[in-house]
Scaffold this active site. Structure first.
Site, PDB file in Angstrom:
ATOM      1  N   GLY A 136      -3.689  10.803  -4.486  1.00 36.30           N
ATOM      2  CA  GLY A 136      -3.861   9.450  -3.938  1.00 36.30           C
ATOM      3  C   GLY A 136      -2.940   8.457  -4.615  1.00 36.30           C
ATOM      4  O   GLY A 136      -3.342   7.699  -5.490  1.00 36.30           O
ATOM      5  N   TYR A 137      -1.697   8.486  -4.228  1.00 34.47           N
ATOM      6  CA  TYR A 137      -0.697   7.579  -4.807  1.00 34.47           C
ATOM      7  C   TYR A 137      -0.323   6.479  -3.809  1.00 34.47           C
ATOM      8  O   TYR A 137      -0.582   5.312  -4.014  1.00 34.47           O
ATOM      9  CB  TYR A 137       0.566   8.366  -5.190  1.00 34.47           C
ATOM     10  CG  TYR A 137       0.574   8.955  -6.588  1.00 34.47           C
ATOM     11  CD1 TYR A 137      -0.569   9.474  -7.166  1.00 34.47           C
ATOM     12  CD2 TYR A 137       1.761   9.017  -7.318  1.00 34.47           C
ATOM     13  CE1 TYR A 137      -0.544  10.022  -8.448  1.00 34.47           C
ATOM     14  CE2 TYR A 137       1.797   9.559  -8.596  1.00 34.47           C
ATOM     15  CZ  TYR A 137       0.642  10.063  -9.152  1.00 34.47           C
ATOM     16  OH  TYR A 137       0.680  10.597 -10.409  1.00 34.47           O
ATOM     17  N   GLU A 252       5.804  17.005 -10.062  1.00 35.20           N
ATOM     18  CA  GLU A 252       5.877  17.139  -8.611  1.00 35.20           C
ATOM     19  C   GLU A 252       7.312  17.407  -8.183  1.00 35.20           C
ATOM     20  O   GLU A 252       7.591  18.328  -7.422  1.00 35.20           O
ATOM     21  CB  GLU A 252       5.356  15.863  -7.935  1.00 35.20           C
ATOM     22  CG  GLU A 252       5.448  15.935  -6.414  1.00 35.20           C
ATOM     23  CD  GLU A 252       4.868  14.723  -5.692  1.00 35.20           C
ATOM     24  OE1 GLU A 252       4.653  13.683  -6.356  1.00 35.20           O
ATOM     25  OE2 GLU A 252       4.646  14.810  -4.474  1.00 35.20           O
TER      26      GLU A 252
HETATM   27  C1  LIG Z   1       5.619  15.126   3.827  1.00 34.93           C
HETATM   28  C2  LIG Z   1       5.128  14.046   2.946  1.00 34.93           C
HETATM   29  C3  LIG Z   1       4.051  14.275   2.121  1.00 34.93           C
HETATM   30  C4  LIG Z   1       3.564  13.252   1.294  1.00 34.93           C
HETATM   31  N1  LIG Z   1       2.464  13.495   0.527  1.00 34.93           N
HETATM   32  C5  LIG Z   1       1.930  12.495  -0.210  1.00 34.93           C
HETATM   33  C6  LIG Z   1       0.714  12.668  -0.929  1.00 34.93           C
HETATM   34  O1  LIG Z   1       0.141  13.734  -0.928  1.00 34.93           O
HETATM   35  N2  LIG Z   1       0.220  11.655  -1.626  1.00 34.93           N
HETATM   36  C7  LIG Z   1       0.820  10.459  -1.685  1.00 34.93           C
HETATM   37  O2  LIG Z   1       0.308   9.578  -2.355  1.00 34.93           O
HETATM   38  N3  LIG Z   1       1.970  10.222  -1.003  1.00 34.93           N
HETATM   39  C8  LIG Z   1       2.522  11.213  -0.255  1.00 34.93           C
HETATM   40  N4  LIG Z   1       3.676  10.998   0.460  1.00 34.93           N
HETATM   41  C9  LIG Z   1       4.233   9.635   0.473  1.00 34.93           C
HETATM   42  C10 LIG Z   1       5.596   9.478  -0.173  1.00 34.93           C
HETATM   43  O3  LIG Z   1       5.486   9.559  -1.554  1.00 34.93           O
HETATM   44  C11 LIG Z   1       6.159   8.137   0.302  1.00 34.93           C
HETATM   45  O4  LIG Z   1       6.362   8.242   1.688  1.00 34.93           O
HETATM   46  C12 LIG Z   1       7.457   7.795  -0.368  1.00 34.93           C
HETATM   47  O5  LIG Z   1       7.254   7.488  -1.708  1.00 34.93           O
HETATM   48  C13 LIG Z   1       8.197   6.653   0.325  1.00 34.93           C
HETATM   49  O6  LIG Z   1       7.394   5.521   0.545  1.00 34.93           O
HETATM   50  P1  LIG Z   1       7.330   4.821   1.964  1.00 34.93           P
HETATM   51  O7  LIG Z   1       7.047   5.874   2.945  1.00 34.93           O
HETATM   52  O8  LIG Z   1       6.400   3.694   1.845  1.00 34.93           O
HETATM   53  O9  LIG Z   1       8.796   4.288   2.232  1.00 34.93           O
HETATM   54  P2  LIG Z   1       9.439   2.913   1.710  1.00 34.93           P
HETATM   55  O10 LIG Z   1       9.190   2.784   0.242  1.00 34.93           O
HETATM   56  O11 LIG Z   1       9.030   1.792   2.565  1.00 34.93           O
HETATM   57  O12 LIG Z   1      10.967   3.215   1.921  1.00 34.93           O
HETATM   58  C14 LIG Z   1      11.682   3.030   3.143  1.00 34.93           C
HETATM   59  C15 LIG Z   1      13.165   3.279   2.908  1.00 34.93           C
HETATM   60  O13 LIG Z   1      13.666   2.311   1.971  1.00 34.93           O
HETATM   61  C16 LIG Z   1      14.302   2.953   0.893  1.00 34.93           C
HETATM   62  N5  LIG Z   1      14.058   2.192  -0.344  1.00 34.93           N
HETATM   63  C17 LIG Z   1      12.900   1.658  -0.799  1.00 34.93           C
HETATM   64  N6  LIG Z   1      13.080   1.090  -1.987  1.00 34.93           N
HETATM   65  C18 LIG Z   1      14.380   1.261  -2.336  1.00 34.93           C
HETATM   66  C19 LIG Z   1      15.185   0.902  -3.459  1.00 34.93           C
HETATM   67  N7  LIG Z   1      14.685   0.265  -4.522  1.00 34.93           N
HETATM   68  N8  LIG Z   1      16.489   1.271  -3.449  1.00 34.93           N
HETATM   69  C20 LIG Z   1      17.021   1.932  -2.374  1.00 34.93           C
HETATM   70  N9  LIG Z   1      16.306   2.295  -1.290  1.00 34.93           N
HETATM   71  C21 LIG Z   1      15.002   1.966  -1.278  1.00 34.93           C
HETATM   72  C22 LIG Z   1      13.625   4.325   0.809  1.00 34.93           C
HETATM   73  O14 LIG Z   1      14.446   5.266   0.136  1.00 34.93           O
HETATM   74  C23 LIG Z   1      13.450   4.644   2.283  1.00 34.93           C
HETATM   75  O15 LIG Z   1      14.647   5.155   2.774  1.00 34.93           O
HETATM   76  C24 LIG Z   1       4.180  11.995   1.295  1.00 34.93           C
HETATM   77  C25 LIG Z   1       5.284  11.774   2.141  1.00 34.93           C
HETATM   78  C26 LIG Z   1       5.756  12.778   2.959  1.00 34.93           C
HETATM   79  C27 LIG Z   1       6.918  12.496   3.854  1.00 34.93           C
END
Ligand SMILES: Cc1cc2nc3c(=O)[nH]c(=O)nc-3n(C[C@H](O)[C@H](O)[C@H](O)COP(=O)(O)OP(=O)(O)OC[C@H]3O[C@@H](n4cnc5c(N)ncnc54)[C@H](O)[C@@H]3O)c2cc1C
Lengths: 404, 378
Positions: A136-137, A252
């Site tokens: 739950g992150y 991870e």
């Molecule tokens: C298959 C899958 C499984 C997952 N499983 C889990 C899970 O079990 N538990 C959990 O907690 N999460 C999980 N996640 C979530 C995952 O950790 C997040 O989707 C990820 O951290 C990105 O966050 P976001 O989707 O909010 O994208 P955003 O943070 O909104 O990013 C959107 C875009 O902006 C870019 N961006 C954002 N900030 C910056 C920066 N500072 N510099 C440059 N570019 C930037 C990103 O790289 C991306 O391209 C999962 C995701 C996927 C796809």
């Protein structure tokens, strides 16, 4: 105490070989279909009964977690012995007995940051696959900027009270427990986060599956309303969770990338060059008829080989006591690129055979490849996006600074 | 496979890095160029010999130091860092290997001590067209009673402009494209009928075109089994490719360090240019590629010392990956330096020019992709 002292690796290999020969059921030495993957936990159904036997036997030896301490039920093996175990499993194509977030990321973090009680309470269940964990992150407003999370955790004297929402929680609907980041102080960002554990059957927990572009629904929106959590389920100090969170992310990143995102798991899918040979054709010397595609496949295979050698090198360097902490992000970035390139090429090599979705008329392995191609798009997002990993490399490894 | 150096290898590495930094920096290559020496550096050669670098692969019984390929790789990487023009690749690696792997006891006794002491340098004269093609040899080698008569031409023989002895690949039967029918010959520079034409090359290292007109070679100068030259040539080429990949890794690493430094000192818009994310991400990608390349080069070097059976595959892997990386890094070095990167005064252009030569020698990335695919059966 057979393996505690530096023992003869060849003797150990022999012992492992004999044990596997005797204990690994025949049906566990075949490619693993997706629906026979064992994740453990209360809801595990063991579609193939042999997989239950296999898990129990491996867990009994502690070999689902070969390097974890013996007194907690782990295998107590050193790196060399672990390598031998994996080589011997590979030799007979033994299936991985247990897939588990507990083994890959939560357990290693708990071993480092948990207290003795917590370790005794949770670690053996992870090793035996009795508890399935979810992570739950992420939250709707906190993805890459994970420390921006808002899920509220209040101290109610004899318990904590949690309110908020998580998202992208992989397998939340199948998990028994969650390791969760919560906000215990609103006035500071990173220093106001705590790391807490609770049962997903607790009152006030609700999950709703989200469907992926690949058609499967591995993850969920997860809601917490007035979830009561006993105080002894907080790991580390109150407001000291960020350090644990980051360490867990390293585990991870390393585990998902070292496994090449599990792409190599036996599944009935053929190799990239095999599909190309079938669908593109070869000349009399066995070379692919499409020279451009052949060059790109070769390039990809070299990249994959370079990647594998790098994982190996970093292992050997760690063993020799050299600093390799910086490699997790490099490897995660490269692994995502590699896996995505692989499936792009595979779909190209398959031609129209790679365009099926379901039903008749398409090869089963090819349909899996199509789904895997779509799933691979998540590789550069899950566990920290490629952009974020490049940020980590440029800032932490290369020491490049932010705007002043 | 071991990726961690032994103490001896580490010491050799430090010696080599310090030596090239102090005695053969890019500035030195620049002065060789500006004084019209075309990469020929007698004094440098003597110093390299004194440090034992020409004898790294040569066993002690032939006056070498017998430290093996991983060790030689450290020296090559060091010379790559400063783009030093030396005869090491041709002589310490390929010449020594050809004689070690293919020579008779007499040939070994005659040539190896001279190579180790720096008295003699060698150059492999193989390719005849603009692209590396080991089987593409047309140079005729006809039996003539006491030996062979060679007729043909060799193109872009690296270090050929100053080599003392050539290892000439001739065709004793068959035609260009056949892998059988090749034979290797030791041909001294002063052999009658051999013309060496010096070339001025983009990297300022120089090279030579050779023509052979009725060059007579005695039987005693045949290296390895006649007609079966490919059996000797392939392992020699693979060692050369791996050593060259190590050199390329050194060049790419140094060019990256130059750039890394600049990112942390140059300011625009009141900010260090290294604080712009588009620059940071490209730097991080280069670093990732360097790490992957380092693993490939390390694996290939150890494969030779361990006499593994995947040397060819790893040689192609190392040469191809090093090629991709050295181009990526040297091109970005120019771009990230902006205008100054385009000037002759700055070192970045030297890295980019040398990268092109490194790429073309002993097979381009495209050559090795093809070979890698073949080795893997597609
Ligand atoms: C298959 C899958 C499984 C997952 N499983 C889990 C899970 O079990 N538990 C959990 O907690 N999460 C999980 N996640 C979530 C995952 O950790 C997040 O989707 C990820 O951290 C990105 O966050 P976001 O989707 O909010 O994208 P955003 O943070 O909104 O990013 C959107 C875009 O902006 C870019 N961006 C954002 N900030 C910056 C920066 N500072 N510099 C440059 N570019 C930037 C990103 O790289 C991306 O391209 C999962 C995701 C996927 C796809």
């Amino acid at each position: 105490m057979p393996y505690d002292t530096p023992s003869d690796p060849e003797a150990f290999r022999q012992e492992v070989r004999e044990w596997l020969e005797e204990n690994c059921p025949k049906s566990m030495r075949t490619p693993q279909p997706e629906d026979e993957v064992v994740w453990g936990g209360r809801r595990e159904k063991f579609k193939n009964p042999d997989s239950k036997v296999w898990l129990e036997r491996m867990a009994e030896k502690g070999w689902t977690a070969p390097t974890w301490p013996k007194e907690l039920g782990g295998g107590g093996l050193d790196r060399e012995q672990t390598k031998i175990l994996h080589q011997e499993m590979g030799r007979i194509n033994a299936r991985i007995p247990l897939h588990s977030f507990g083994l890959w990321m939560f357990g290693p973090a708990l071993l480092e940051f948990g207290n003795e009680e917590q370790k005794k309470r949770f670690i053996p269940d992870i090793i035996h696959g009795r508890t399935r964990w979810c992570q739950g992150y992420s939250e709707p407003g906190a993805g890459s900027d994970l420390a921006g999370l808002q899920t509220k955790c209040e101290d109610k004297g004899d318990h904590y009270l949690i309110n908020g929402q998580k998202v992208w929680t992989s397998y939340a609907d199948q998990a028994d427990w969650i390791f969760c980041l919560v906000r215990t102080d609103n006035t500071v960002k990173h220093e106001g986060i705590s790391f807490i554990l609770f049962d997903m059957e607790s009152e006030g927990v609700e999950t709703r599956p989200i469907k992926l572009i690949s058609g499967s629904s591995p993850f969920c929106e997860t809601f917490f309303s007035d979830v009561k959590v006993p105080k002894d389920q907080l790991v580390g100090d109150v407001n000291g969770g960020w350090k644990i969170a980051k360490r867990l992310l390293q585990f991870e990143r390393s585990s998902i990338s070292a496994s090449g995102f599990g792409a190599a798991r036996g599944s009935g899918m053929l190799g990239l060059e095999e599909y190309a040979k079938i669908h593109v054709g070869t000349d009399k010397d066995g070379a692919l008829l499409d020279g451009d595609l052949r060059g790109r496949i070769s390039d990809h295979m070299m990249y994959a080989k370079a990647f594998g050698l790098t994982v190996k090198r970093s292992g050997e360097q760690a063993k020799a006591g050299q600093e390799v902490g910086h490699t997790a992000s490099i490897i995660k970035y490269a692994a995502a690129k590699m896996n995505q390139d692989k499936f792009e090429l595979m779909i190209e090599a398959l031609g129209t055979e790679g365009l099926g979705w379901e039903g008749e008329g398409f090869d089963k392995g090819a349909k899996m490849a199509t789904r895997a191609w779509l799933r691979s798009k998540g590789n550069s997002i899950e566990g920290g996006t490629s952009e974020i990993n490049l940020n980590v490399v440029s800032k932490r490894v290369l020491g490049l600074r932010d705007h002043q | 496979m071991t990726f961690v150096l032994t103490e001896d290898q580490e010491m050799l590495r430090d010696t080599a890095v310090n030596f090239t930094r102090d005695e053969l920096p890019v500035k030195h290559l620049r002065s060789l160029r500006d004084s019209g020496k075309n990469g020929v550096d007698a004094e440098g050669r003597q110093k390299l010999a004194e440090l034992g670098f020409f004898g790294v692969l040569i066993p002690e019984e032939y006056d070498g130091v017998g430290m093996g390929m991983v060790a030689l790789g450290q020296v090559m990487e060091a010379q790559g860092r400063t783009l030093a023009a030396t005869a090491l690749l041709q002589t310490a690696c390929m010449g020594a290997s050809a004689i070690l792997l293919g020579g008779t006891e007499e040939q070994k006794k005659e040539w190896l001590p001279k190579i180790a002491s720096g008295e003699v340098t060698t150059a492999l004269a193989l390719d005849e067209g603009s692209h590396h093609s080991p089987a593409g040899v047309a140079t005729e080698a006809e039996r003539d009673g006491q030996g062979y008569t060679l007729n043909g031409a060799k193109k872009y023989v690296s270090d050929g402009h100053h080599a003392d002895v050539f290892i000439v690949v001739g065709r004793t039967f068959g035609e260009a494209g056949d892998t059988h029918g090749l034979t290797l010959f030791l041909v001294p520079r002063d052999a009658k009928g051999l013309t060496v034409k010096s070339l001025n090359t983009v990297d300022s290292h120089g090279a030579a075109h050779l023509t052979l007109e009725d060059v007579h070679v005695p039987e005693s100068h045949v290296l390895g089994a006649p007609d079966k030259g490919m059996d000797l040539l392939e392992p020699v080429l693979d060692r050369g490719r791996i050593a060259l990949a190590a050199e390329m890794l050194g060049s790419a690493t140094a060019a990256f360090e130059l750039t890394h430094e600049y990112l942390q000192t140059r300011k625009q818009f009141g900010q260090l240019i290294g604080s712009f994310q588009s620059m940071q991400h490209r730097a991080a990608k280069m670093f990732t590629e360097l790490e992957l390349t380092k693993s490939c080069v390390g694996a290939a070097l150890t494969a030779v010392d361990e006499q593994r059976n995947d040397i060819s595959e790893l040689a192609s892997l190392a040469k191809a990956r090093a090629g991709e990386t050295v181009h990526l890094v040297s091109n970005e070095t120019v771009q990230m330096h902006g205008g100054i990167g385009m000037t002759d005064d700055h070192d970045s252009g030297f890295y980019m020019k040398r990268a092109r030569v490194q790429e073309a020698l002993l097979g381009s990335a495209s050559f090795h992709r093809d070979r890698f695919a073949r080795i893997n059966g597609f």
